[in-house]
Scaffold this active site. Structure first.
Site, PDB file in Angstrom:
ATOM      1  N   ASP A 103      -4.460  -8.600   4.831  1.00  0.00           N
ATOM      2  CA  ASP A 103      -4.425  -9.230   6.165  1.00  0.00           C
ATOM      3  C   ASP A 103      -5.672  -8.858   6.967  1.00  0.00           C
ATOM      4  OD1 ASP A 103      -1.889 -10.276   5.555  1.00  0.00           O
ATOM      5  OD2 ASP A 103      -1.107  -9.858   7.561  1.00  0.00           O
ATOM      6  N   ASP A 119      -1.201  -5.020   0.677  1.00  0.00           N
ATOM      7  CA  ASP A 119      -0.620  -5.937   1.669  1.00  0.00           C
ATOM      8  C   ASP A 119      -1.385  -5.815   2.984  1.00  0.00           C
ATOM      9  OD1 ASP A 119       1.336  -7.697   2.831  1.00  0.00           O
ATOM     10  OD2 ASP A 119       2.205  -5.941   3.804  1.00  0.00           O
ATOM     11  N   ASP A 151      -7.655   4.803   4.508  1.00  0.00           N
ATOM     12  CA  ASP A 151      -8.042   4.750   5.927  1.00  0.00           C
ATOM     13  C   ASP A 151      -9.550   4.516   6.053  1.00  0.00           C
ATOM     14  OD1 ASP A 151      -8.295   7.278   4.787  1.00  0.00           O
ATOM     15  OD2 ASP A 151      -7.642   8.393   6.557  1.00  0.00           O
TER      16      ASP A 151
HETATM   17  C1  IPM Z   1       2.933 -10.863   1.731  1.00  0.00           C
HETATM   18  C2  IPM Z   1       4.127 -10.566   2.615  1.00  0.00           C
HETATM   19  C3  IPM Z   1       5.242  -9.919   1.796  1.00  0.00           C
HETATM   20  C4  IPM Z   1       4.707  -8.610   1.244  1.00  0.00           C
HETATM   21  C5  IPM Z   1       6.555  -9.694   2.582  1.00  0.00           C
HETATM   22  C6  IPM Z   1       7.098 -11.003   3.118  1.00  0.00           C
HETATM   23  C7  IPM Z   1       7.612  -8.995   1.761  1.00  0.00           C
HETATM   24  O1  IPM Z   1       3.740  -9.779   3.698  1.00  0.00           O
HETATM   25  O2  IPM Z   1       3.088 -11.612   0.759  1.00  0.00           O
HETATM   26  O3  IPM Z   1       1.840 -10.376   2.028  1.00  0.00           O
HETATM   27  O4  IPM Z   1       4.737  -7.575   1.927  1.00  0.00           O
HETATM   28  O5  IPM Z   1       4.231  -8.624   0.118  1.00  0.00           O
HETATM   29 MN    MN Z   2       1.576  -9.484   3.861  1.00  0.00          MN
END
Ligand code: IPM
Ligand code: MN
Ligand code: NAD
Length: 371
Positions: free
Chosen positions: A265, A261, A237
């Site tokens: 992003d 993950d 966090d």
């Molecule tokens: C990624 C995607 C995948 C993940 C999903 C589609 C399972 O979000 O490649 O980042 O969580 O790894």
């Molecule tokens: Mn992802």
């Protein structure tokens, strides 16, 4: 696979005359951006002394809905034995709400090819792309090293009394000593090889007192072997907050599958958005898979406006993995060129189509590539 078979495998990788690439465009915009990645790679190969051979596979939602086949039988062995690398698009289709085919194909390949490193660089390529105030290219250059074969992704768990008011759903977080050690070690090795000074391990050991206690103990052990590298720990966090407050403090971040993950992003958006972010699913020395970080984006699929730069940068990571360093650098320079000229798709504020950006890059490569 026995050791004997392993020894007999023809060494295709690193510097051989031709590299064999499996292409899996997948679903949605995966089918639009991947051909641009291939287009640019073909331009690279056309200028070089070494060849690239492409074989395309139609695995994805269409095939799954039509034939009930997600990852075909024997696919893993074929990819492992006959290909050097895989260029992957994205999977996900509203007609498959369970996402079963994506789990079988993408997670299946990550697990079965044992691609334990998910390398997700967060790099600001032009200062106008970051939503952070007063930040420039030098402030944002982080390698996120995401564990890619364990954690909450392994699919261990189940339902109890499913569909009733008393339902219980269990999803186990699986962390092996071997798995944690190899990813932490990879992060330190990456830092050492790239002359980076800082590695940050991030977990949630204050709440996940078993799984991430293991991460804590392994981290403390492994970091002793890398005395020249400054190592630190942040809870996930806090890391998310610090990445936004002052991203300059990070060189390499290593974390578990789910946290990686999420922060990849977050990092992608700090550097201009998902359309630009590449990744490598890597097992050093073995067939590895390269893909943009984004998904199939059903909201823009079919319009020809998806940003292909994530796929092109993933292709550049693939070339680096194949030891085609100069060619990889050419692709990166080309991507910077599109950004400088604002020759980009609508997600980056431009008016170009996916294929127009790919064409520009292919021409750039044809003009500049040298073997
Ligand atoms: C990624 C995607 C995948 C993940 C999903 C589609 C399972 O979000 O490649 O980042 O969580 O790894
Ligand atoms: Mn992802
Ligand atoms: P997404 O990454 O597909 O899209 C998120 C947002 O970013 C959307 O607004 C989309 O239009 C935009 N976007 C993403 N890539 C872009 C590009 N190249 N150019 C321009 N805009 C882009 O995430 P989502 O909407 O949460 O997921 C859609 C499907 O993709 C789901 O089925 C999900 O499971 C899947 N998914 C697959 C992968 C993968 O195959 N590696 C990764 C993430 C999500």
């Amino acid at each position: 696979m026995s050791t004997h078979e392993n020894e007999q495998k023809v060494p295709l990788r690193s510097g051989g005359p031709a590299a064999r690439i499996a292409v899996i465009p997948g679903d949605g915009i995966g089918k639009e951006v991947t051909p641009e990645g291939v287009k640019v790679l073909r331009a690279v190969a056309a200028r070089g002394k070494r060849a690239l051979e492409f074989v395309e596979f139609d695995w994805g939602a269409e095939k799954y809905l039509r034939e009930g086949v997600s990852l075909p039988a024997g696919a893993v062995e074929m990819l492992r034995d006959e290909f050097d690398a895989i260029l992957f698009g994205a999977l996900g289709d509203p007609r498959v709400p369970s996402n079963q085919h994506a789990a079988d194909i993408l997670l299946g390949l990550r697990f079965k090819l044992d691609l334990y490193v998910n390398a997700r660089p967060v790099e600001l390529l032009h200062e106008r792309l970051t939503p952070l105030r007063d930040r420039t290219e030098k402030d944002l250059r982080i390698m996120v090293v995401r564990e890619n074969t364990e954690g909450l992704y392994v699919g261990v768990g189940g339902f109890f009394k499913k569909g009733t008011a008393d339902e219980i759903a269990v999803q186990e977080d699986v962390n092996s000593r071997k798995g944690v050690e190899r990813i932490i070690r990879y992060a330190f090795e990456y830092a050492r090889q790239n002359r980076l000074k800082r590695v940050c391990m991030s977990d949630k050991s204050n709440a996940m007192t078993f799984a991430h206690d293991l991460w804590q103990r392994v981290f403390k052990e492994v970091r002793q072997e890398y005395a020249e590298i400054e190592s630190r720990h942040l809870y996930i966090d806090t890391l998310a907050m610090e990445m936004v407050r002052d991203p300059r403090q990070f060189d390499v971040i290593v974390t578990c599958n789910l946290f990686g993950d999420i922060i990849s992003d977050l990092g992608a958006q700090l550097a201009g958005g998902l359309g630009l972010a590449p990744s490598g699913n890597i097992h050093p020395g073995r067939t590895s898979l390269f893909e943009p970080v984004h998904g199939s984006a059903p909201n823009i699929a079919g319009k020809g406006i998806a940003n292909p730069l994530g796929s092109v940068l993933a292709a550049a990571m693939m070339l680096e993995f194949l030891e085609w360093k100069a060619e990889a650098a050419t692709l990166q320079a080309g991507v910077k060129g599109t950004l400088l000229k604002n020759y980009v798709t609508p997600d980056l504020g431009g008016d170009k189509k996916t294929a127009e950006v790919g064409d520009w890059l292919a021409e750039f490569v044809a003009r500049t590539a040298r073997d």
